[in-house]
Each structure stands twice: as C-alpha cells, then as structure tokens.
Write a protein that holds these residues in place. Structure first.
Motif, short mmCIF file in Angstrom:
data_model
loop_
_atom_site.label_atom_id
_atom_site.label_comp_id
_atom_site.label_asym_id
_atom_site.label_seq_id
_atom_site.Cartn_x
_atom_site.Cartn_y
_atom_site.Cartn_z
N PHE A 1 3.13 -1.02 -13.10
CA PHE A 1 3.95 -1.81 -12.44
C PHE A 1 4.22 -3.11 -13.35
N ALA B 1 -2.03 1.98 -10.91
CA ALA B 1 -0.66 1.70 -10.43
C ALA B 1 0.04 0.34 -10.72
N ARG B 2 -1.12 -0.74 -10.59
CA ARG B 2 -0.86 -2.07 -11.06
C ARG B 2 -0.70 -2.42 -12.36
N SER C 1 7.51 -3.79 -15.99
CA SER C 1 8.16 -4.96 -15.49
C SER C 1 8.46 -5.64 -16.72
N PRO D 1 9.99 -0.79 -10.93
CA PRO D 1 8.56 -0.74 -11.30
C PRO D 1 7.58 -0.61 -9.94
N TRP D 2 8.27 -0.83 -8.83
CA TRP D 2 7.64 -0.68 -7.37
C TRP D 2 7.44 0.78 -7.35
N LEU D 3 8.64 1.66 -7.49
CA LEU D 3 8.60 3.01 -7.31
C LEU D 3 7.81 3.92 -8.17
N ALA E 1 5.17 2.72 -9.77
CA ALA E 1 3.82 2.17 -9.43
C ALA E 1 3.29 3.12 -8.13
N GLY E 2 4.16 3.20 -7.14
CA GLY E 2 3.76 3.75 -6.08
C GLY E 2 3.38 5.42 -6.29
N GLN F 1 15.38 -3.81 -9.78
CA GLN F 1 14.15 -4.64 -9.14
C GLN F 1 13.16 -3.61 -8.52
N ALA F 2 13.53 -2.32 -8.28
CA ALA F 2 12.71 -1.45 -7.39
C ALA F 2 12.01 -0.52 -8.24
#
Length: 189
Positions: free
Chosen positions: A181, A177-178, A185, A32-34, A36-37, A29-30
C-alpha cells in the motif's frame, strides 16, 4: 462478480490493467487499497495452502480447500489469458498510440503479468475457506508428534493452535499488504 469487474475494466481501459498507477480521477485513490487487499488475501491463502499441503494430510477439509484454491487458480489463469489477448493490441502500441513502438517481448511480459495478477486475485477469493483446513492440519500434526498425540482431539489443538497459526499468517500478510500500500501510494504521487 470479480470476473465481471475485471473484464468490464479491461474493455474500456486496457492500459490500466497493465499499469494500475496510470488510472486517473477519483478511482486513483482506490488503487493502493485494492492492490493491498488482493496482496493480503492471496498471500494469506497461499501460505495456508502451503501449510495444508505440508502437514494437512488427506482430510476432507484439506481436499476441499485444495480443490477450491486450484479451481480459482485455473479460472484466474484462463481469464488472465483472455484479458491479455484483449489488451495485447493496445500493449503493442506506444503510449502515444504509435503502432510498432513496443517490443513483442515487452507485450508478452505484460500478458504474463496479467495472467499472474488475475490468478492471484482469484486465489485470494478462497481465503475465507482456509479456516477449516488449518484445524484439520493442526490435529494431523498433533497425531504425528509423540508428546502431542493425547491432545490431538482436544480444544487446544483444535482451536488454539489454528488460531495462533492463522493469526501469525494473517499478521505477516497484513504487513506485506501494508508495505504494498505505501509503496504504491509513493509511486502514484
């Protein structure tokens, strides 16, 4: 800290460095966040870097920022090469573990991607240093534009123009980044 995290991930899970979507469990789960960040930070930093090189001049803040970005890029490239060498034996094996199934050119491509990824990750860590050079770049630009010369040391040039420039850069970086993400995802489903 970032170097330690990358190296500690590369040792037990070398395939995850090349294909982050292959990560399973709660860490999935982390991802896509990583991604994108890191996309946001590296895009924002490199865009400010380009503006500073184009219009920043030889100010002290600009020199420090350029040195910080290039220093981190060198560290990221060297670390990427080391991680690539660590991961290369695993990359030469097919996903099932059969040796000799993967092409050498695919392995080289993956190692190159690792070097690029780690270089961009480390360049993104210089993002917090990008604020001072933009102020200097705006003042330098104002000194070269005839009708802005009298305002080059004013609050509008020193605060408002850099704020608008950074806001625009970071807005575009956020949109990028969005997109990353949502794409990652969708791939991971």
């Amino acid at each position: 800290m970032l170097a330690f995290a990358v190296m500690s991930m590369a040792l037990p899970w070398p395939r995850a460095i090349v294909d982050p979507t292959s990560v399973g469990g709660p860490a999935r789960q982390a991802i896509p966040w990583l991604l994108a960040g890191f996309t946001f930070l590296s895009y924002g930093t490199l865009t400010v870097f380009a503006y500073c090189l184009l219009i920043g001049g030889a100010s002290e803040a600009n020199k420090k920022f350029v040195a910080a970005v290039l220093n981190r890029a060198g560290i990221g490239a060297a670390l990427g090469a080391l991680v690539g060498l660590r991961v290369a034996p695993v990359l030469l094996q097919a996903p099932g573990g059969n040796a000799g199934q993967a092409d050498f050119t695919d392995c080289l491509s993956d190692v190159g991607n690792i070097v690029t990824m780690l270089t961009l990750m480390f360049v993104g860590t210089a993002w917090k240093y990008s604020f001072a050079p933009v102020n200097e770049a705006a003042a330098t630009l104002a000194r070269h534009v005839e009708w802005l010369k009298r305002y080059s040391d004013g609050a509008v040039v020193r605060k408002l123009i850099p704020f608008i420039l950074l806001w625009g850069i970071n807005l575009v970086a956020f949109q990028f980044a969005r997109t990353i993400f949502f794409e990652v995802s969708a791939i991971m489903k």
